[in-house]
Design a protein around this motif. Structure first.
Motif, short mmCIF file in Angstrom:
data_model
loop_
_atom_site.label_atom_id
_atom_site.label_comp_id
_atom_site.label_asym_id
_atom_site.label_seq_id
_atom_site.Cartn_x
_atom_site.Cartn_y
_atom_site.Cartn_z
N GLY A 10 -7.55 4.49 -3.26
CA GLY A 10 -6.69 3.31 -3.11
C GLY A 10 -5.19 3.60 -3.19
O GLY A 10 -4.38 2.68 -3.14
N SER A 11 -4.82 4.88 -3.29
CA SER A 11 -3.39 5.20 -3.44
C SER A 11 -2.65 5.26 -2.10
O SER A 11 -1.45 5.54 -2.09
CB SER A 11 -3.21 6.50 -4.22
N GLY A 12 -3.35 5.05 -0.99
CA GLY A 12 -2.67 4.97 0.30
C GLY A 12 -2.80 6.21 1.18
O GLY A 12 -2.15 6.32 2.21
N LYS A 13 -3.67 7.14 0.80
CA LYS A 13 -3.77 8.42 1.52
C LYS A 13 -4.26 8.22 2.96
O LYS A 13 -3.65 8.72 3.90
CB LYS A 13 -4.73 9.38 0.77
N THR A 14 -5.33 7.47 3.11
CA THR A 14 -5.86 7.22 4.45
C THR A 14 -4.86 6.44 5.30
O THR A 14 -4.69 6.70 6.49
CB THR A 14 -7.21 6.46 4.36
N THR A 15 -4.19 5.50 4.68
CA THR A 15 -3.21 4.69 5.40
C THR A 15 -2.12 5.57 6.02
O THR A 15 -1.70 5.34 7.16
CB THR A 15 -2.59 3.64 4.44
N VAL A 42 0.84 -1.20 0.00
CA VAL A 42 0.00 0.00 0.00
C VAL A 42 0.87 1.25 0.00
O VAL A 42 0.57 2.23 -0.68
CB VAL A 42 -0.94 0.00 1.22
N1 ADP Z 1 -7.22 -3.21 6.65
C1 ADP Z 1 -6.92 -3.42 5.34
N2 ADP Z 1 -6.72 -4.68 4.87
C2 ADP Z 1 -6.41 -4.89 3.57
N3 ADP Z 1 -6.27 -3.92 2.66
C3 ADP Z 1 -6.44 -2.66 3.07
C4 ADP Z 1 -6.78 -2.33 4.43
N4 ADP Z 1 -6.89 -0.97 4.54
C5 ADP Z 1 -6.64 -0.49 3.30
N5 ADP Z 1 -6.37 -1.49 2.43
C6 ADP Z 1 -6.03 -1.32 1.00
O1 ADP Z 1 -4.93 -0.43 0.92
C7 ADP Z 1 -5.02 0.39 -0.23
C8 ADP Z 1 -4.92 1.85 0.18
O2 ADP Z 1 -6.02 2.19 0.97
P1 ADP Z 1 -6.27 3.67 1.51
O3 ADP Z 1 -5.09 4.13 2.26
O4 ADP Z 1 -7.57 3.63 2.24
O5 ADP Z 1 -6.40 4.48 0.15
P2 ADP Z 1 -7.02 5.91 -0.14
O6 ADP Z 1 -7.34 6.57 1.16
O7 ADP Z 1 -5.98 6.62 -0.94
O8 ADP Z 1 -8.26 5.66 -0.97
C9 ADP Z 1 -6.34 0.02 -0.91
O9 ADP Z 1 -6.06 -0.86 -1.95
C10 ADP Z 1 -7.12 -0.65 0.19
O10 ADP Z 1 -8.02 -1.57 -0.34
#
Ligand code: ADP
Ligand code: MG
Length: 259
Positions: A42-47, A21
């Motif tokens: 899905g680019s990892g912003k929230t992560t 991610v």
């Molecule tokens: N708990 C998790 N388990 C598996 N995959 C996850 C989890 N959380 C996020 N992802 C995956 O990580 C990627 C990045 O997610 P996220 O950071 O939410 O992206 P964004 O906020 O940019 O849309 C996505 O492909 C998402 O499906």
């Protein structure tokens, strides 16, 4: 001597199983800086925000907050894995507002804002209430202290959520698409509160947003994320006005066509 960054991601990676991610992310945020993060779903912003808030673990690399590693601490001159007290100490510097408000539904606006200051910071109830009253006033909800979330509009709930985060006196505020769940006519009142925070408080702010106009006007710097990396970053005038990377150009074109 250059001033220590408020936050620094150093070669940070995050994987879920075989899915990478974040891929060796480097990002520095100065004290008081306002940084917007844009990029496709899905680019990892929230992560990125969740890792900084210690809601997610890190696979590789180090996140530093005011020069201290989030996941490690010094003991007898050695770096050892952080214990819960260390993590709490660092997390206390950071407040986060989520897309989905996340207020406690069974508590009034006031109760939402005093719960953590009393239980986590050990504030006296009267002091916590006085501070919460000021903050609810600041977000324009001085008259709604006794209302429950279900009695408030989405925009009002989000403003309570901002007041609640501020009640913990953070140095860093994280905003994750805080207007995405709102009806369009309620977006402006929430952005206005964020604008005011930027003007009147010495906060470091990291904001994931789809509001390109707001990002342009408000941020010192904009980072465009793509596939777990910062693909391009710069002052908003440059990034929006003359994006250099083809991916950034494509993304901005698509967003502008949609909006
Ligand atoms: N708990 C998790 N388990 C598996 N995959 C996850 C989890 N959380 C996020 N992802 C995956 O990580 C990627 C990045 O997610 P996220 O950071 O939410 O992206 P964004 O906020 O940019 O849309 C996505 O492909 C998402 O499906
Ligand atoms: Mg997200």
């Amino acid at each position: 001597m250059t001033e220590q960054p408020m936050v620094r991601f150093e070669n940070v990676s995050k994987r879920y199983g075989t899915l990478t991610v974040l891929d060796g992310l480097d990002l520095e945020i100065k004290r008081g800086e306002k940084v917007s993060v844009i990029g496709p779903s899905g680019s990892g912003k929230t992560t990125v925000l969740r890792m900084l808030m210690t809601l997610e673990t890190i696979n590789d690399g180090v996140i530093w907050v005011e020069g201290e590693p989030l996941t490690h601490m010094q003991r007898n001159g050695k770096l050892v894995p952080a214990d819960i007290n260390h993590i709490r100490k660092i997390r206390a510097k950071i407040g986060m507002v989520f897309q989905s408000f996340n207020l406690f539904p069974h508590m009034t606006a006031m109760a939402n804002c005093i719960e953590a200051p009393i239980t986590v910071l050990g504030m006296k109830r009267a002091d916590a209430e006085a501070r919460a009253a000021d903050l609810l006033e600041m977000v324009g909800l001085g008259q709604k202290k006794g209302h429950y979330p279900s009695q408030l509009s989405g925009g009002q709930q989000q403003r309570v959520a901002i007041a609640r985060a501020l009640a913990m006196r953070p140095k860093i505020m994280l905003f994750d698409e805080v207007t995405s769940a709102l009806d369009p006519e309620l977006v402006g009142e929430v952005l206005e509160v964020i604008r005011k925070l930027g003007r009147e408080h010495d906060l470091t702010m990291l904001m994931v947003t789809h509001q390109m106009g707001f990002a342009k006007e408000f941020s010192d710097r904009v980072c465009f994320f793509h596939a777990g990396k910062i693909c391009e970053q710069g002052p908003p005038k440059e990034l929006f006005g003359a994006p250099k990377n083809e991916r950034t150009q494509q993304f901005l074109r698509a967003v502008l066509e949609a909006g």
